[in-house]
Design a protein around this motif. Structure first.
Motif, PDB file in Angstrom:
ATOM      1  N   SER A 127     -10.613 -21.188  27.760  1.00 38.22           N
ATOM      2  CA  SER A 127      -9.255 -20.725  27.943  1.00 38.22           C
ATOM      3  C   SER A 127      -9.363 -19.188  28.876  1.00 38.22           C
ATOM      4  CB  SER A 127      -8.483 -20.198  26.836  1.00 38.22           C
ATOM      5  OG  SER A 127      -8.374 -21.564  26.307  1.00 38.22           O
ATOM      6  N   GLY A 128     -10.501 -18.457  28.551  1.00 40.77           N
ATOM      7  CA  GLY A 128     -10.724 -17.261  29.693  1.00 40.77           C
ATOM      8  C   GLY A 128     -10.948 -17.660  31.056  1.00 40.77           C
ATOM      9  N   LYS A 129     -11.737 -18.776  31.082  1.00 39.23           N
ATOM     10  CA  LYS A 129     -11.899 -19.351  32.487  1.00 39.23           C
ATOM     11  C   LYS A 129     -10.897 -19.914  33.122  1.00 39.23           C
ATOM     12  CE  LYS A 129     -16.870 -19.944  31.523  1.00 39.23           C
ATOM     13  NZ  LYS A 129     -16.809 -18.919  30.391  1.00 39.23           N
ATOM     14  N   GLN A 173      -4.081 -17.670  35.851  1.00 37.66           N
ATOM     15  CA  GLN A 173      -3.114 -16.571  35.361  1.00 37.66           C
ATOM     16  C   GLN A 173      -3.999 -15.395  35.396  1.00 37.66           C
ATOM     17  OE1 GLN A 173      -1.336 -19.085  32.038  1.00 37.66           O
ATOM     18  NE2 GLN A 173       0.084 -17.483  32.699  1.00 37.66           N
ATOM     19  N   PRO A 174      -4.546 -14.608  36.782  1.00 37.89           N
ATOM     20  CA  PRO A 174      -5.533 -13.419  36.661  1.00 37.89           C
ATOM     21  C   PRO A 174      -4.784 -12.458  36.269  1.00 37.89           C
ATOM     22  CG  PRO A 174      -4.918 -14.209  38.667  1.00 37.89           C
ATOM     23  CD  PRO A 174      -4.384 -15.175  37.963  1.00 37.89           C
ATOM     24  N   GLU A 175      -3.299 -12.210  36.356  1.00 37.78           N
ATOM     25  CA  GLU A 175      -2.816 -11.187  35.996  1.00 37.78           C
ATOM     26  C   GLU A 175      -2.643 -11.111  34.436  1.00 37.78           C
ATOM     27  OE1 GLU A 175       0.310 -14.509  35.965  1.00 37.78           O
ATOM     28  OE2 GLU A 175      -1.434 -13.800  37.205  1.00 37.78           O
ATOM     29  N   LYS A 218     -16.573  -0.640  25.193  1.00 34.93           N
ATOM     30  CA  LYS A 218     -16.925  -1.677  26.693  1.00 34.93           C
ATOM     31  C   LYS A 218     -17.880  -2.348  26.494  1.00 34.93           C
ATOM     32  CE  LYS A 218     -14.360   1.182  30.065  1.00 34.93           C
ATOM     33  NZ  LYS A 218     -14.391   1.823  31.447  1.00 34.93           N
ATOM     34  N   ILE A 219     -17.822  -3.395  26.593  1.00 34.97           N
ATOM     35  CA  ILE A 219     -18.941  -4.517  26.421  1.00 34.97           C
ATOM     36  C   ILE A 219     -19.478  -4.899  27.719  1.00 34.97           C
ATOM     37  CG2 ILE A 219     -19.995  -6.623  25.445  1.00 34.97           C
ATOM     38  CD1 ILE A 219     -17.630  -6.294  23.412  1.00 34.97           C
ATOM     39  N   PRO A 220     -20.802  -4.535  28.211  1.00 38.03           N
ATOM     40  CA  PRO A 220     -21.046  -4.641  29.893  1.00 38.03           C
ATOM     41  C   PRO A 220     -20.981  -6.167  29.871  1.00 38.03           C
ATOM     42  CG  PRO A 220     -22.456  -3.056  28.501  1.00 38.03           C
ATOM     43  CD  PRO A 220     -21.638  -3.458  27.483  1.00 38.03           C
ATOM     44  N   PHE A 221     -20.418  -6.348  31.362  1.00 33.14           N
ATOM     45  CA  PHE A 221     -20.857  -7.639  31.749  1.00 33.14           C
ATOM     46  C   PHE A 221     -19.713  -8.888  31.195  1.00 33.14           C
ATOM     47  CE2 PHE A 221     -24.854  -6.003  32.317  1.00 33.14           C
ATOM     48  CZ  PHE A 221     -24.856  -5.575  33.640  1.00 33.14           C
ATOM     49  N   HIS A 227     -15.765 -16.309  34.423  1.00 27.70           N
ATOM     50  CA  HIS A 227     -16.608 -17.078  35.299  1.00 27.70           C
ATOM     51  C   HIS A 227     -17.924 -17.574  34.926  1.00 27.70           C
ATOM     52  CE1 HIS A 227     -13.207 -16.264  38.210  1.00 27.70           C
ATOM     53  NE2 HIS A 227     -13.557 -15.085  38.115  1.00 27.70           N
ATOM     54  N   GLY A 228     -18.341 -17.154  33.753  1.00 26.75           N
ATOM     55  CA  GLY A 228     -19.671 -17.662  33.013  1.00 26.75           C
ATOM     56  C   GLY A 228     -20.818 -17.006  33.623  1.00 26.75           C
ATOM     57  N   VAL A 229     -20.766 -16.199  34.407  1.00 28.79           N
ATOM     58  CA  VAL A 229     -21.870 -15.337  35.076  1.00 28.79           C
ATOM     59  C   VAL A 229     -21.626 -13.809  35.119  1.00 28.79           C
ATOM     60  CG1 VAL A 229     -22.901 -17.253  36.500  1.00 28.79           C
ATOM     61  CG2 VAL A 229     -21.221 -15.664  37.206  1.00 28.79           C
ATOM     62  N   PRO A 230     -22.576 -12.795  34.661  1.00 24.48           N
ATOM     63  CA  PRO A 230     -22.419 -11.538  34.519  1.00 24.48           C
ATOM     64  C   PRO A 230     -22.169 -10.904  36.044  1.00 24.48           C
ATOM     65  CG  PRO A 230     -24.928 -12.018  34.248  1.00 24.48           C
ATOM     66  CD  PRO A 230     -24.227 -13.301  34.486  1.00 24.48           C
TER      67      PRO A 230
END
Length: 453
Positions: A245-247, A253-255, A289-292, A299-302
């Protein structure tokens, strides 16, 4: 003039009334989708193991299910009425483009209702118990099918497809294309799995409550083991779907993704923000804040680039408080994961302790309302996160609502109806099962169970 002088806004009241109806209906809709599957699991276990405890489990769950179905019909009818009265412009567009799943949802409900009646009437009427079990499968298909088709409509609202708009008019309509919205796969799978998960926790909480009260019967142990195993499996499934769902959000719906994470600048290696306070200049204070993590979620990559709100027109920004809605939902999910994992690990190493530890049983009881609240928060987050759009990119919420008077009066009338329905259904369910406990029914009928859970 009346509206201006009184401060009456039909759009606001239409949103309030629709939101209230959906919030109430979703409780019974969730039960209507998830409980048939749990009934099927219990009856299957009873038949395959030759254990009448599981068969009684299925029968008792089916009795309670009928009550919730009746209330769900009333609230579902209210939603249909309100869509026509409160959102006429939207229904005009929906009638042209996405009417097929609306019709199929009704057909799926009829399919479910017909076989539910046959299933309930034919208990103990077949020598081969599998014949009765197969009558339940259409009920499971129909209940899940109703959720499937109505969620397709919601997916279309989030990512309209199968239509073209020219000069404000819809052209080149493809009914099947509209059903295959980019939002459909993740929306439908998430709704179905979380409904199954919630009902597993609700039924587990009933068994845990009985064990906590000292009703140490094998029936409740088996019910708890079955429901908590199902809940654990559905939790794992929902985690995978949540990632997908995040992807989806990042691509379509990037907004919404940016608003829920207070992500303003388009950057790579984007962190995921938990909690915090947003200042007037869009700085985040006290947030974790959790980095990356946001880049990985999107998108599945940091090192992936994530679109920020500053690259989206300001009049298309969702309300920024959805950040807290999403965080609260994730807190609920985390608690459910801890509770389910604690039970499964305890059961693996010490079965007796899993059924007697008060903290584990209390946690399972807590998980039931948490699961339902997660469902509620998920829908609120989804709908508010789509604002200001009713149909994203095509129709704003203010354009789809009625301009009629008296929506505020309707709000009070329906609120009173829902209070009466809630009180009546809860009272009936409590009296139904409090006066007819499982162990009493087992003793009266001489039911023999199989091995201990």
């Amino acid at each position: 003039m009346h509206m201006l002088l009184s401060g009456y806004d039909p759009v606001v009241y239409s949103r309030m009334l629709t939101g209230l109806t959906l919030a109430f209906h979703i409780i019974f809709a969730t039960i209507g989708v998830g409980v048939p599957l749990m009934i099927a699991l219990a009856e299957w276990m009873g038949i395959k193991r030759g254990d009448d405890h599981y068969l009684l489990m299925a029968r008792r769950w089916a009795r309670g299910f009928v009550i919730t179905v009746a209330v769900g019909v009333v609230t579902g009818t209210a939603i249909g009425l309100q869509l026509s009265l409160l959102w006429p412009s939207f229904m005009k567009v929906a009638g042209q483009s996405i009417a097929l799943p609306l019709f199929m949802e009704t057909f799926a409900f009829f399919f479910e209702a017909i076989f539910l009646g046959i299933y309930l009437y034919t208990w103990d009427r077949f020598k081969n118990r599998m014949t009765h079990f197969w009558l339940l499968i259409p009920v499971v298909i129909g209940s899940s099918g109703s959720a499937f088709f109505i969620t397709i409509v919601n997916a279309f609202m989030n990512a309209p497809a199968g239509i073209k708009v020219k000069d404000g008019q819809i052209i080149d309509i493809s009914p099947f294309g509209a059903m295959l919205s980019p939002a459909m796969p993740t929306k439908v799978s998430h709704v179905l799995v979380t409904a199954y998960l919630t009902c597993a926790f609700v039924l587990a909480a009933i068994a845990a409550w009985s064990l906590l009260k000292g009703r140490n019967h094998a029936y409740y142990k088996k019910a708890l083991k079955l429901t908590m195993t199902a809940a654990f499996v559905f939790l794992l499934s929902s985690a995978v779907i949540g990632d997908l769902s995040g992807k989806y959000l990042a691509n379509y719906q990037p907004e919404k993704l940016a608003a829920m994470e207070w992500h303003f600048e388009t950057t790579a290696e984007a962190p995921l923000v938990l909690g915090g306070i947003l200042t007037d200049d869009n700085e985040i204070k006290y947030g974790l804040k959790i980095p990356f993590a946001l880049s990985i979620l999107a998108h599945g990559v940091p090192n992936a680039e994530v679109t920020g709100l500053n690259d989206i027109p300001e009049d298309e920004h969702p309300p920024l408080y959805i950040h807290y809605l999403f965080d609260l939902k994730m807190v609920f999910v985390a608690l459910m994961v801890v509770i389910a994992t604690a039970f499964m690990l305890t059961y693996r190493f010490n079965r007796k302790l899993a059924y007697s530890n008060k903290w584990i049983l209390r946690g399972i009881i807590l998980a039931a309302p948490l699961a339902m609240l997660t469902i509620e928060h998920g829908w609120i987050f989804s709908e508010i996160g789509r604002q200001p759009w009713l149909l994203r990119g095509i129709m704003r919420t203010s354009e789809g609502a009625t301009v009629s008077d008296h929506v505020d009066t309707m709000l009070w009338v329906f609120a009173a109806l829902y209070v009466v329905l809630a009180f009546s259904s809860v009272t009936v369910l409590i009296r139904m099962f409090r006066s007819n406990r499982a162990e009493d029914e087992i003793a009266a009928k001489g039911i023999q169970g199989g091995e201990e859970a």
